[in-house]
Design a protein around this motif. Structure first.
Motif, short mmCIF file in Angstrom:
data_model
loop_
_atom_site.label_atom_id
_atom_site.label_comp_id
_atom_site.label_asym_id
_atom_site.label_seq_id
_atom_site.Cartn_x
_atom_site.Cartn_y
_atom_site.Cartn_z
N UNK A 206 -31.74 5.70 57.13
CA UNK A 206 -30.64 5.31 57.71
C UNK A 206 -31.51 4.08 58.66
N UNK A 207 -30.86 3.04 59.15
CA UNK A 207 -31.59 1.91 59.91
C UNK A 207 -32.47 2.50 60.95
N UNK A 208 -32.00 3.68 61.66
CA UNK A 208 -32.83 4.16 62.74
C UNK A 208 -34.14 4.78 62.37
N UNK A 209 -34.25 5.10 60.89
CA UNK A 209 -35.45 5.69 60.40
C UNK A 209 -36.50 4.71 59.94
N UNK A 210 -36.10 3.63 60.09
CA UNK A 210 -36.97 2.58 59.53
C UNK A 210 -38.29 2.51 60.10
N UNK A 211 -38.61 2.72 61.43
CA UNK A 211 -39.64 2.54 62.01
C UNK A 211 -40.85 3.35 61.26
N UNK B 269 -49.31 -1.37 61.06
CA UNK B 269 -49.41 -1.11 62.66
C UNK B 269 -48.84 -2.44 63.30
N UNK B 270 -49.50 -3.66 62.97
CA UNK B 270 -49.04 -4.86 63.37
C UNK B 270 -47.67 -5.13 63.17
N UNK B 271 -47.09 -4.58 61.98
CA UNK B 271 -45.56 -4.77 61.88
C UNK B 271 -44.60 -3.88 62.75
N UNK B 272 -45.28 -2.70 62.98
CA UNK B 272 -44.65 -1.86 63.55
C UNK B 272 -44.64 -1.89 65.06
#
Length: 418
Positions: A22-27, A33-36
């Motif tokens: 689900x979208x809230x699990x994307x992180x 790391x730079x994308x996160x």
């Protein structure tokens, strides 16, 4: 295990067993790391915003599960609160079917679905009242509604005093329609809340669009049968349309067959049109609204398929009905109907219509449907191959009205141009 119990497991697990994040699990999935680092806090695990959004999605899933549990409990089979372990998890196809049920409930039984119903159901009801007026004659006029889904069109026709029988093949839809129509649990005063778009991860303006609530029903089905009144003649026939109605007792018994998004959902449209002609009384009418998507359309042949046998062997894993379906143009269907013994009374093409659309989504499919009323010519009779085994306003229409209805639907509570 009975079919009902199998469906119980599939329906009660379907929304929580999807393997797609689900979208809230994307992180946590983004590994660089730079994308996160540049993600919104709501997508960074461990933040208050992340936890809040996760809670919203979980509450949406719980809302949907509660609705499914009510449906299953009404059917008298175990629901999620009574099943402590699953022998197997739901397959993607089952998740998709449950999602379709939730969207169909929103389309047929919520105020959000009123605009869509006005596009498809209202013209059909007008045509039926025009060509088959219910004037209180010596017998009740009989209407068959194939592919009735969760039952709203059949319900509306029953409210007008007709004898109506819906027909549906999907057990998922049948369980949902039975609950809405007969349980008496959900009413406009005590609605159920569902989140029908919670699995839609694409084309969203905001995360709140996905988890928003839709209340069902917008009308109390109990109004069909007020206390002390005669019950309406309203029934549902469960199963394959051809298998149920290709029977001597159904020949010449129906005054009208009302098809909404149905003719293209059968394996053989020619076979079904011939059966419908047999079912109708002399002078009976076939009222149709929908596109020609042809759900049973098979894959294309390739140059290296030297014969039809080669082609069928290559796709031997598919249901044989995919191999035998023929996708006809509307012009060809009109000629088939004429040859069977129908005459067109009213006809219109290019009518724009949506189907279980999310009005807040960035993308919706707009069908350009055909609407027609065809009458069974009294003296016409077309025998079917199975007879001996049965002993036991024409033209293209791109009117501004169609555009206006679609635009109004998409803009209402949606994201307009800025």
């Amino acid at each position: 295990m009975t079919r009902k119990k199998q469906t119980t497991l599939k329906m009660s697990a379907a929304l929580t067993d999807s393997t797609r994040p689900l979208p809230w699990q994307i992180g946590p999935i983004i590994s660089i790391e730079s994308d996160r680092a540049v993600l919104p806090n709501a997508l960074k695990q461990g933040t208050a915003e992340f936890n809040e959004r996760a809670t919203q999605y979980k509450e949406s899933a719980i809302r949907n599960q509660f609705c499914l549990d009510c449906i299953l409990r009404h059917a008298g089979v175990p629901h999620s609160q009574e099943i402590t372990s699953m022998a197997q998890t739901a397959q993607d196809a089952h998740v998709s079917k449950v999602s379709s049920v939730l969207k169909s409930l929103a389309r047929d039984w919520s105020s959000d679905g009123q605009a869509e119903r006005s596009m498809a159901y209202n013209p059909m009801i007008r045509q039926i009242q025009q060509y088959l007026p219910n004037n209180g004659g010596p017998r009740r006029l009989k209407i068959c509604v194939p592919g009735s889904g969760v039952g709203r069109l059949a319900f509306e026709l029953t409210r007008l005093g007709y004898t109506v029988q819906g027909n549906e093949f999907s057990l998922y839809m049948l369980l949902a329609s039975d609950f809405i129509l007969n349980s008496g649990i959900a009413t406009p005063d005590r609605p159920l809340k569902i989140s029908p778009y919670v699995l839609e991860s694409r084309n969203n303006h905001t995360h709140s669009d996905i988890v928003r609530e839709v209340e069902i029903p917008d009308i109390d089905p109990g109004t069909l049968c007020p206390e002390g009144s005669e019950p309406p003649d309203f029934s549902m026939a469960a199963g394959d349309f051809f298998s149920i109605y290709n029977h001597p007792k159904e020949i010449g018994q129906w005054d009208c067959i009302a098809c909404c998004f149905f003719l293209d959902a059968v394996p053989s449209i020619v076979e079904i049109l011939r059966l419908m002609h047999r079912m109708l009384r002399p002078g009976g009418i076939l009222v149709n609204f929908g596109p020609l998507l042809f759900h049973w359309s098979g894959p294309n042949m390739r140059p290296d398929d030297k014969s039809r046998e080669d082609y069928q062997q290559r796709f031997s894993h598919l249901d044989s009905r995919y191999m035998n379906s023929v996708d006809l143009s509307y012009d060809d269907i009109r000629e088939v109907m004429s040859n069977i013994g129908f005459e067109m009374l009213e006809e219109k093409t290019g009518i724009k219509c949506l189907y279980t659309a999310d009005k807040r989504s960035m993308m919706n499919m707009v069908y350009r449907c055909v609407s027609f009323v065809a009458r069974k010519i009294p003296e016409a009779y077309t025998p079917m191959d199975s007879d001996e085994d049965m002993g036991d306003n024409e033209g293209e229409d791109d009117s501004n009205d169609d555009h206006a209805i679609i635009d109004e639907f998409l803009q209402k509570d949606g994201q307009g141009d800025s």
